[in-house]
Design a protein around this motif. Structure first.
Motif, mmCIF file in Angstrom:
data_model
loop_
_atom_site.group_PDB
_atom_site.id
_atom_site.type_symbol
_atom_site.label_atom_id
_atom_site.label_comp_id
_atom_site.label_asym_id
_atom_site.label_seq_id
_atom_site.Cartn_x
_atom_site.Cartn_y
_atom_site.Cartn_z
ATOM 1 N N SER A 104 0.828 -1.208 0.000
ATOM 2 C CA SER A 104 0.000 0.000 0.000
ATOM 3 C C SER A 104 0.865 1.261 0.000
ATOM 4 O O SER A 104 0.546 2.230 -0.691
ATOM 5 N N PHE A 106 3.872 1.536 -1.293
ATOM 6 C CA PHE A 106 4.434 1.623 -2.639
ATOM 7 C C PHE A 106 3.392 2.162 -3.633
ATOM 8 O O PHE A 106 3.678 3.066 -4.421
ATOM 9 N N LEU A 107 2.172 1.586 -3.589
ATOM 10 C CA LEU A 107 1.126 2.021 -4.523
ATOM 11 C C LEU A 107 0.738 3.477 -4.310
ATOM 12 O O LEU A 107 0.550 4.219 -5.282
ATOM 13 N N GLY A 109 2.656 5.760 -3.168
ATOM 14 C CA GLY A 109 3.770 6.562 -3.674
ATOM 15 C C GLY A 109 3.757 6.662 -5.188
ATOM 16 O O GLY A 109 4.165 7.676 -5.759
ATOM 17 N N SER A 110 3.262 5.618 -5.840
ATOM 18 C CA SER A 110 3.224 5.589 -7.307
ATOM 19 C C SER A 110 1.981 6.261 -7.878
ATOM 20 O O SER A 110 2.032 6.839 -8.965
ATOM 21 N N LEU A 111 0.863 6.147 -7.171
ATOM 22 C CA LEU A 111 -0.420 6.577 -7.737
ATOM 23 C C LEU A 111 -0.971 7.886 -7.189
ATOM 24 O O LEU A 111 -1.953 8.403 -7.730
ATOM 25 N N THR A 112 -0.390 8.382 -6.110
ATOM 26 C CA THR A 112 -0.915 9.622 -5.528
ATOM 27 C C THR A 112 0.206 10.648 -5.395
ATOM 28 O O THR A 112 1.385 10.318 -5.539
ATOM 29 N N ARG A 113 -0.205 11.843 -5.092
ATOM 30 C CA ARG A 113 0.762 12.900 -4.791
ATOM 31 C C ARG A 113 0.672 13.287 -3.319
ATOM 32 O O ARG A 113 1.076 14.390 -2.942
ATOM 33 N N ARG A 119 0.833 9.352 3.512
ATOM 34 C CA ARG A 119 0.955 7.978 2.988
ATOM 35 C C ARG A 119 1.319 7.004 4.110
ATOM 36 O O ARG A 119 0.785 5.889 4.176
#
Length: 148
Positions: A104, A106-107, A109-113, A119
Motif C-alpha cells: 500500500s 508503494f502504490l 507513492g506511485s499513484l498519488t501525490r 501515505r
C-alpha cells in the motif's frame, strides 16, 4: 469472594495474553511510523504469548492422571503448540500485514501525490484494518490450533 476475584484476575490475564498474540500485527502496521526496534519488540510480545500458551498446554498434559508417558506427552504438547501458534499467530499474520503495508505504501507513492506523512499514516490504517480479515480465517479454519 476471594475466589471470584481470582477468577476475574485469571480471565483478565487470559484476555491480556490473547491480545498480546496480535501485538506483532499491530507492530507491522506501524512499521512506516516507528523505529524498527518497536516492531521487533512487538514480535517479542507476541512470542511471549506463544510461549505462555505452549507452557500452559504442557502443564495441562502433565496434569493428565495417566502416569506412563506423561512427560513425553507434555513435551509433544509444548513443541506442537509452540510451532503452530508461532506460525498462526506470529509468522503468517505478521508477514501478511508486512506485505499489505509495503504494497500500500508503494502504490500510494506511485499513484498519488500525497505527502509522505499522509501515505505513512494511511498505510498504518490499512494494516490495522486488515488484521481482522487475516485473523478470522486463521481462527475459523483452525490453523491456530495445534494437532494434539
Amino acid at each position: 469472594q476471594s475466589q471470584t476475584a481470582v477468577r476475574r484476575l485469571e480471565r483478565n490475564l487470559g484476555a491480556l495474553l490473547f491480545v498480546a498474540g496480535y501485538a506483532n500485527e499491530v507492530g507491522e502496521s506501524f512499521r512506516a511510523l516507528v523505529p524498527v526496534s518497536v516492531v521487533w519488540a512487538s514480535y517479542g510480545v507476541a512470542t511471549t504469548y506463544v510461549t505462555a500458551d505452549a507452557v500452559d498446554k504442557g502443564k495441562k498434559a502433565m496434569a493428565n492422571p495417566q502416569e506412563e508417558g506423561r512427560a513425553m506427552q507434555a513435551a509433544v504438547a509444548v513443541v506442537d503448540t509452540f510451532i503452530w501458534q508461532a506460525l498462526a499467530s506470529v509468522a503468517i499474520p505478521g508477514f501478511t500485514i508486512n506485505r499489505i503495508c509495503a504494497g500500500s505504501l508503494f502504490l500510494m507513492g506511485s499513484l498519488t501525490r500525497w505527502p509522505l506523512p499522509v501515505r505513512k499514516w494511511t498505510t498504518t490504517a490499512v494494516g490495522l484494518t486488515a488484521i481482522p480479515f487475516i485473523i478470522k480465517p486463521i481462527d475459523r479454519y483452525g490453523l491456530g490450533q495445534p494437532l494434539g
